[in-house]
Design an enzyme around this catalytic site. Structure first.
Site, PDB file in Angstrom:
ATOM      1  N   ASP A 108      30.265  33.072  46.753  1.00  0.00           N
ATOM      2  CA  ASP A 108      30.947  33.725  45.633  1.00  0.00           C
ATOM      3  C   ASP A 108      31.360  35.130  46.071  1.00  0.00           C
ATOM      4  O   ASP A 108      30.515  36.014  46.213  1.00  0.00           O
ATOM      5  CB  ASP A 108      29.996  33.788  44.428  1.00  0.00           C
ATOM      6  CG  ASP A 108      30.657  34.383  43.189  1.00  0.00           C
ATOM      7  OD1 ASP A 108      31.769  34.925  43.306  1.00  0.00           O
ATOM      8  OD2 ASP A 108      30.043  34.304  42.107  1.00  0.00           O
TER       9      ASP A 108
ATOM     10  N   SER B  53      28.971  34.389  35.058  1.00  0.00           N
ATOM     11  CA  SER B  53      30.107  35.281  35.242  1.00  0.00           C
ATOM     12  C   SER B  53      30.141  36.326  34.114  1.00  0.00           C
ATOM     13  O   SER B  53      29.146  36.999  33.862  1.00  0.00           O
ATOM     14  CB  SER B  53      31.386  34.440  35.291  1.00  0.00           C
ATOM     15  OG  SER B  53      32.483  35.207  35.659  1.00  0.00           O
TER      16      SER B  53
ATOM     17  N   HIS C 240      32.898  31.345  43.400  1.00  0.00           N
ATOM     18  CA  HIS C 240      32.463  31.730  42.054  1.00  0.00           C
ATOM     19  C   HIS C 240      32.353  30.520  41.122  1.00  0.00           C
ATOM     20  O   HIS C 240      31.473  30.466  40.269  1.00  0.00           O
ATOM     21  CB  HIS C 240      33.459  32.744  41.493  1.00  0.00           C
ATOM     22  CG  HIS C 240      33.034  33.361  40.199  1.00  0.00           C
ATOM     23  ND1 HIS C 240      31.835  34.020  40.054  1.00  0.00           N
ATOM     24  CD2 HIS C 240      33.642  33.425  38.989  1.00  0.00           C
ATOM     25  CE1 HIS C 240      31.731  34.457  38.804  1.00  0.00           C
ATOM     26  NE2 HIS C 240      32.808  34.101  38.141  1.00  0.00           N
TER      27      HIS C 240
END
Lengths: 199, 388
Positions: B332, B168, B365
């Site tokens: 995601d 991320s 995610h």
């Protein structure tokens, strides 16, 4: 891929070439090309096990579906694009061929020959869909959706202005010159987009 | 097939779970040389909290930097002696015999500047006035974080990392490392990341920030002086963030339309998803700092290497010399696979070595923090090949 196919494809790759293998599997061919030709290799495969195997042997693998096209790659980015025994399993076959010839200066395409005598026999006399070592699937579970004979592929190339730089037909790993469309079980082509080629 | 065994092997490894890195202790490093920031401001002095696992080898060639995401910290693996339940956020990936093997690598986690977990941040004391920085703490960027991390690496004598890895926002730092300090990164593992945030992403961040800044107890960022915390704003910020970290599919599977206790014809938390979000929000607002949240989301919004090159990401990454592993997750939607593909495309264009795995995972995610056999097997296989 048989050893003979392996060798033919290797022989067609110039040293230090930038190579893309579409449907690269466990990356064996690319690893070989990197080791013997100092090729800079990338492979595409959608299969997670293939991706893992490639990562484990240090191959630049990109997990991707061929049917999405090759928009990631610039025109003529690769010296050679390899598509081995995969074309017959693609849906947008013509579009993919176009893409292959767009991103590669040359394309090396291997196709199982649907014109092989045993195939003709099974369908023509036996009245059944052919099943063979090269096409080992039943009609209801086959991933192969676009069958072609070697002659079909020759015609395709002529019609689509694809230049055949070289081609080798094999029957059980042995080169076939006469009656290739009936005797060969596989054809290996070295191709170029006839519209932008300059040989 | 030859490669089928690879997955089986790594699953066996995972099944024979060992104890991980065990008890760890955070450390702090003080920096007295001012740090120039992207904003033009300068941080006069600062501390960085960090943890290390494994042993740095004699040639210092086995160091791996782990960059953290929004709400995480330097506590990447293991547990603290006095907090046995406080497990490092990437403990499932890092440890002896794990995908990032601490028997082979020396792993470093660093808490980013502006955080609230030990490194200098808005709640720290501003040396200029002896008060908490609060609103006066400068806006820091991904580049600033990477610069600060580089200084810590200098102090540890690490000239070059065997690898930098992050998920991320951590993946953005990893990417930044690769082009900002090309000669210091041999391998870059960019997981569930993006080359910049989309408008939708920035929009979510802005909703979160608005929730915080409009909380009456925010006091323009100087709430420490008032002895209060903008807890309500933080809760909403976390709730909206949490929605975006999970896939619709996963949320449906986990909560569906399930009710806690039938319909009440009121506005309490009736659906299980409501109570889950409230719980997550409450928990988060207890330990997270509102000013930190504002700054970290800004760092996310600002990150955009291609902004310097007219939108040409390949040009922006041209300096990078590392070999890359890029990983994305199919569900995601916050940092979608398409965004990871942009990174891959730019790297291929530059002729860089890159492998890309698009992991079929239902979790959205958050998948990058979870234990997925294929994901961990790919990361393990990649680290296995890194020579130290």
């Amino acid at each position: 891929m048989t050893n003979v196919e392996f060798k033919i494809i290797s022989d067609w790759i110039p040293p230090n070439a930038k190579v893309l293998d579409l449907g690269c599997g466990d990356g064996e061919l690319l690893a070989h090309l990197a080791a013997t030709k100092n090729a800079h290799c990338y492979g595409l495969d959608i299969d997670p096990a293939a991706v893992l195997a490639c990562v484990a042997r240090g191959i630049n693998v990109i997990q991707s579906d061929l049917e999405r096209g090759l928009a990631e790659f610039d025109d003529l980015f690769f010296d050679a694009v390899i598509l081995s025994r995969t074309l017959q399993a693609t849906r947008k076959t013509e579009a993919l061929m176009k893409e292959v010839l767009r991103v590669g200066r040359e394309a090396i395409i291997t196709i199982p020959n649907f014109g092989h005598w045993s195939t003709r026999w099974q369908l023509g006399i036996g009245g059944r869909m052919p099943v063979s070592k090269n096409l080992p699937f039943q009609w209801y579970d086959t991933p192969n959706v676009h069958f072609a004979t070697l002659r079909d592929f020759d015609v395709f190339c002529a019609e689509k202005q694809v230049r055949i730089l070289d081609q080798i037909a094999l029957s059980q790993g042995v080169v076939v010159k006469r009656l290739r469309n009936a005797r060969a079980d596989v054809g290996i082509y070295r191709l170029q987009d006839g519209r932008n080629s300059s040989i | 097939m030859a490669f089928a065994t690879t997955i089986a092997d790594s699953e066996n490894c995972a099944a024979g779970m060992n104890a991980g890195v065990g008890i760890v202790a955070p450390r702090k490093m003080v920096f007295t040389a001012p740090l120039p920031l992207q904003s033009g401001a300068t941080l006069p002095q600062y501390e960085l909290a960090y943890e290390t696992y494994g042993t740095l080898n004699a040639t210092k060639s086995n160091a791996v930097l782990v960059c953290h995401a929004l709400n995480a910290s330097h506590h990447v693996a293991g547990v603290y002696a006095n907090e046995p339940d406080n497990i490092g956020w990437w403990d499932n990936l890092i440890g002896p015999g794990r995908a990032l093997d601490t028997d082979k690598f020396f792993v470093i986690g660093i808490n980013n500047l502006g955080s609230c977990f030990g490194s200098t941040g808005p709640a720290s004391i501003n040396p200029a006035n002896g008060q908490p920085w609060g609103a006066d703490f400068p806006v820091v960027t991904v580049e600033d974080w990477v610069d600060a991390q580089a200084r810590l690496a200098d102090e540890l004598g690490i000239a070059q990392f065997a690898a930098v890895i992050g998920g991320s926002l951590g993946g953005m730092q990893t990417l930044c490392w690769a082009y900002r300090f090309p000669e210091r990164v041999r391998h870059a593992l960019v997981v569930a990341a993006a080359p910049n945030l989309s408008a939708q992403n920035i929009a979510f961040n802005e909703v979160a920030r608005t929730a915080i800044m409009t909380d009456p107890e925010f006091h323009g960022g100087h709430f420490y002086r008032h002895g209060v915390k903008p807890v309500r704003g933080l809760r909403v910020a976390r709730m909206i963030g949490h929605i975006t970290y999970i896939s619709d599919e996963q949320m449906g599977e986990k909560f569906g339309r399930n009710l806690r206790d039938g319909l009440q014809f009121g506005f309490g938390s009736e659906f299980q998803i409501e109570s889950y979000l409230r719980y997550q929000g409450d928990k988060f607002s207890e330990y997270f700092d509102a000013n930190t949240y504002l700054r970290i989301t800004k760092a996310l919004d600002y990150f955009d290497p291609a902004a310097q090159t007219g939108g040409d990401l390949a040009q922006a990454l041209r300096a990078a010399q590392a070999k890359f592993l890029v990983v994305s997750f199919t569900t995601d939607w916050r940092f979608s696979p398409a965004r990871s593909r942009e990174i891959v495309q730019a790297l291929v264009k530059n002729g860089r070595d890159v492998a890309y795995a698009e992991i079929e995972a239902p979790h959205g995610h958050d998948a990058f923090l979870l234990t997925d056999p294929q994901y961990h097997a790919v990361v393990r296989a990649y680290f296995n090949r890194i020579a130290v």
